[in-house]
Enzyme design. Structure first.
Site, mmCIF file in Angstrom:
data_model
loop_
_atom_site.group_PDB
_atom_site.id
_atom_site.type_symbol
_atom_site.label_atom_id
_atom_site.label_comp_id
_atom_site.label_asym_id
_atom_site.label_seq_id
_atom_site.Cartn_x
_atom_site.Cartn_y
_atom_site.Cartn_z
ATOM 1 N N ARG A 24 0.805 -1.215 -0.086
ATOM 2 C CA ARG A 24 0.123 -0.015 0.075
ATOM 3 C C ARG A 24 0.672 1.307 0.146
ATOM 4 N NH1 ARG A 24 -3.939 -0.413 4.949
ATOM 5 N NH2 ARG A 24 -1.940 -1.484 5.723
ATOM 6 N N LYS A 27 -0.929 4.422 -0.817
ATOM 7 C CA LYS A 27 -1.905 5.087 0.279
ATOM 8 C C LYS A 27 -1.008 5.955 1.219
ATOM 9 C CE LYS A 27 -3.906 3.412 4.452
ATOM 10 N NZ LYS A 27 -5.033 3.974 4.477
ATOM 11 N N GLY A 447 -21.903 4.308 14.199
ATOM 12 C CA GLY A 447 -21.155 3.190 14.769
ATOM 13 C C GLY A 447 -19.677 3.249 15.335
ATOM 14 N N GLU A 499 -16.497 0.717 18.441
ATOM 15 C CA GLU A 499 -16.076 -0.555 17.700
ATOM 16 C C GLU A 499 -14.408 -0.512 17.790
ATOM 17 O OE1 GLU A 499 -17.841 -0.427 13.845
ATOM 18 O OE2 GLU A 499 -19.972 -0.197 14.648
ATOM 19 N N ASP A 614 -26.398 -2.929 9.806
ATOM 20 C CA ASP A 614 -25.862 -2.325 8.623
ATOM 21 C C ASP A 614 -25.894 -2.869 7.306
ATOM 22 O OD1 ASP A 614 -25.431 -0.148 10.472
ATOM 23 O OD2 ASP A 614 -23.177 -0.347 10.216
ATOM 24 N N CYS A 658 -25.210 4.034 2.885
ATOM 25 C CA CYS A 658 -24.300 5.249 2.753
ATOM 26 C C CYS A 658 -23.901 5.089 1.256
ATOM 27 C CB CYS A 658 -23.070 5.273 3.530
ATOM 28 S SG CYS A 658 -22.100 4.006 3.581
ATOM 29 N N HIS A 709 -16.532 11.573 5.042
ATOM 30 C CA HIS A 709 -15.424 11.380 4.102
ATOM 31 C C HIS A 709 -14.682 12.656 3.699
ATOM 32 C CE1 HIS A 709 -18.011 7.616 3.697
ATOM 33 N NE2 HIS A 709 -16.979 7.132 3.237
#
Length: 772
Positions: A24, A27, A447, A499, A614, A658, A709
């Site tokens: 990655r 990223k 969440g 979470e 979800d 979403c 986002h």
């Protein structure tokens, strides 16, 4: 050309390749650039290295013609908007000042300027940035990226084919810009856009392109006569150009259908079609139009979206049938390999016998090359590969991993009553209001809370053995306590535990269910720099033990306010996994639903008053063509109700979706029979609230007022304005205030500020309602 000569000419190719690198690297470089730790030059150097490594791997595997232009810092549709000059007015100054920073501002927004809307790329889990167009849009060509990457590949000695989003698909994916009068259709801009594509194609030809690929997956959807006429006009005009490369028009994800004769007649030199099971009808349709005499056919016979090995003999039979239907038949994956992980070789935790069932991008390129060799030189040339492939397919079919008689017996015993709540919504709502005691416009989150560096470090420490399970759980408990304390202080009404213990909303559950396999390096791009590791659903599914009860109950013990239990729904568990292809999806969904039903029952028994299941993937998994949708929606909504149907009336069931187009699935949303649904709405300006109202949706809804986002923090008045817009469609007693999605990817400072503003907005609007 005869069938024999067409076979002899067969060459292997692909349409696109994973961008991120084995570790990655992309990223890390992009996020480092955003944080100021990586310079623009260093970012570009990383990108160059990744492109060159990809081309070298493809060429080394035998791929004859490598793609260029498919590489992207963020999104290939956003790249297309830059290529055609479709920069929204609010971003023009930033793009003019610094093209790279302006590019990322369009993708992510800034504190002052909202980003482009983001939604799903057809029925995949990839997200693209939606072009914003209007009657005043002026297109202008910017072919610099495409020309530079083509030149780079050619200089390295590769045969290269630039890949562009086609003009018709680009316009069909676009939306009217904010403030544009209702009724405007971006496709009306086609005649204005085509000269820009002509200029880009001329630039590519001048740079040495022999072929250019124009991707038109939107034509694999149901299209009106006007849209088909637009496609015919587009390729008539582009085909008539004299200063251009040869054109290969590519379609994938479904049958081309009524668009096939349109493109077959167009003055282009080639078509690329999907011939996997999802689009098997393309074979009959192609024969029905008389094939593609004088044209190149690129046959996508290797599944570019799933990770199971190809059945080489079956694919060779399909390819043999195609010979004679085109002047030349080449072999490819069905779509860009962007949608699968890079390589199976680094996977050390999967049984080597099972690993032989799997093919990631590198293995798929080898399959494409093998099939091209077999087509060109006969099966004798690949006899060893066919024998090994036959043995691997048999190993999977006969493995006990794939079938559990107890699971199948339980699924067969399900009745209609199992998928229904015991009371209708009005009676449930009354019981829930009495139990929960919530105010008007109750506030909650979707969440997850930020996955801090400390949480990720704890998970890494546990894997590396630097801490034991007790030490890890102590850190998780501390994180949950912090999340609960913040929510109480902020004034949120229905809390979540955040979470912290979950690595991913699908993987976390997959690791605790039978039938699933987890990868260590199977990263796939979801959007921008967000990568996920979809688990592999290889066999029958069951739940050996509770998965979420402990941490949910612990969080509830810290507060007197209700805490939601958080689960991922059965359709999303399928959609965001690499799902088995050896039985109907509806059957697999029922197995997952029954496993989740057990978890719902245990949460309820532990006193959890609100349980969220979800289903963000419900819309994205919708078949591209209308004919396949009723059957899909029947088993998908039934799977959700099977998960939730056993709870008592006073237990409130939430769901969440979403970043998708909801208008065409509002009836399915209704059919879920959830008590509350939260949906993306901030980027789409509360459109979904009006879609629900137009349908007459009778239950509670939380259209999001905070776009998670983007790093920008919406102020309280902005959130209040969105809530007021929501109230224009949904009565106050049924409207919730919440973010668009989970907060896992955000940092704590922006999360705190945004949620505090969200609560302040709800209180302001609530006070005005009660005062009136």
């Amino acid at each position: 050309m005869t069938a024999k000569s067409a076979a002899a000419a067969a060459r292997p190719t692909v349409y696109g390749y994973p961008r991120q690198g084995q570790h990655r690297e992309l990223k890390k470089a992009v996020e480092g650039y955003w944080k100021g730790r990586v310079t623009a030059g260093a970012l570009q150097e990383t990108a160059t290295g990744l492109r060159r490594a990809n081309w070298a791997q493809l060429a080394g595997a035998g791929i004859d013609e490598v793609p260029t232009g498919d590489f992207s810092y963020y999104d290939h549709v956003l790249d297309t908007s830059v290529m055609v000059g479709a920069v929204p007015a609010r971003h023009r100054a930033a793009v003019d000042a610094d093209p790279l920073d302006g590019y990322f501002a369009m993708a992510r927004g800034t504190q002052e300027v909202a980003p482009l809307e983001m939604t799903k790329w057809f029925d995949t889990n990839y997200h693209y940035l939606v072009p914003e167009l209007g009657p005043d849009t002026v297109f202008s060509a910017d072919s610099a990226k495409q020309v530079a990457e083509l030149t780079e590949a050619l200089t390295l000695g590769h045969t290269a084919r630039p890949v562009l989003v086609g003009p018709v698909t680009y316009l069909l994916l676009a939306k009217p810009a904010p403030g544009v009068a209702a009724g405007f259709e971006p496709l009306t801009l086609l005649d204005r856009l085509l000269p820009v594509y002509a200029e880009v194609l001329a630039d590519l030809r001048a740079a040495g392109a022999a072929w250019a690929q124009l991707d038109e997956p939107a034509l694999a959807q149901d299209r009106t006569p006007a849209e088909l006429n637009a496609a015919a006009r587009a390729y008539r005009d582009l085909g008539a150009l004299t200063d251009r490369p040869r054109l290969l028009v590519a379609s994938y994800f479904d049958r081309l259908g009524e668009a096939l004769p349109v493109l077959a007649k167009a003055p282009v030199e080639g078509l690329a079609l999907d011939f996997t099971e999802a689009a098997a009808a393309n074979l009959d349709d192609l024969a029905a139009v008389g094939g593609l005499p004088g044209k190149r056919l690129v046959a996508g016979v290797v599944d570019g979206r799933n990770i199971w090995i190809n059945d080489l003999e079956k694919s060779l039979a399909t390819l043999a049938t195609l010979l004679g239907l085109a002047d030349r038949v080449d072999v490819a994956a069905s779509c860009s390999l962007l949608h699968v992980p890079l390589d199976t070789a680094p996977e050390r935790d999967i049984d080597p016998r099972v690993l032989r069932w799997l093919a990631f991008a590198r293995q798929k390129t080898a399959e494409v090359a093998t099939l091209a060799t077999g087509l060109a030189h006969g099966t004798g040339a690949i006899a060893a590969e066919i024998a090994a492939n036959r043995a691997d397919l048999a190993s999977r079919a006969n493995s006990p991993l794939t079938r559990d008689p107890a699971v199948r017996a339980r699924t067969a015993a399900v009745t209609g009553a199992d998928a229904r709540r015991s009371q209708p919504y009005p009676q449930r709502a009354a019981a829930q209001r009495e139990r929960l005691g919530l105010p008007l416009l109750p506030t909650t989150t979707v969440g997850s809370f930020p996955q801090t560096g400390e949480v990720r470090a704890a998970r890494a420490d546990l894997r590396a053995g630097r801490i034991d399970t007790a030490g890890y759980e102590e850190r998780i408990a501390a994180e949950i306590a912090e999340v609960i304390a913040f929510q109480e202080k902020a004034g949120i009404d229905v809390l979540v535990h955040g979470e912290a213990e979950r690595n991913d909303m699908v993987q976390y559950f997959a690791e605790q269910l039978t039938g699933y396999l987890a990868t260590r390096h199977g990263w796939v791009q979801s959007y921008g720099t967000r990568y996920v590791r979809p688990p592999v659903l290889a066999g029958d599914v069951s739940r050996p033990a509770p998965m979420t009860v402990r941490w949910t109950a612990y969080a509830q013990s810290l507060t007197g306010r209700p805490v939601k239990g958080m689960l991922t729904g059965p359709v999303t568990m399928l959609a965001w996994s690499f799902v088995r292809d050896d039985q109907p999806l509806g059957e697999t969904a029922a197995q997952v639903a029954l496993a989740l039903r057990d978890e719902v029952a245990d949460l309820e028994a532990a006193g959890t008053p609100v349980i969220q299941v979800d289903e963000p993937a419900l819309r994205e998994t919708l078949p591209l063509r209308a004919a396949g949708r009723p059957a899909y929606l029947r088993w998908a909504t039934r799977a959700f109700r099977l998960t939730t149907g056993g709870v008592a009336p006073g237990t409130q069931i939430h769901t969440h979706m979403c970043y998708a187009e909801f208008g065409d699935i509002v009836q399915a949303i209704d059919d879920l029979d959830a008590d509350v649904i939260s949906l993306e709405a901030a980027r789409s300006h509360m459109r979904v609230a009006h879609e629900l109202a137009a349908h007459g949706y009778p239950r509670e809804a939380g259209p999001g007022v905070y776009d998670i986002h983007s790093p920008r923090v919406p102020d309280a008045e902005e959130a209040a304005a969105l809530l007021r817009e929501g109230l224009a469609a949904i009565p106050a007693e049924r409207l919730w205030a919440n973010p668009d999605c989970g907060l896992k990817t955000r940092g704590w400072p922006e999360t705190r500020a945004s949620l505090e503003n969200l609560v302040a907005a709800a209180r302001t609007v609530r006070a005005a309602l009660t005062a009136s």
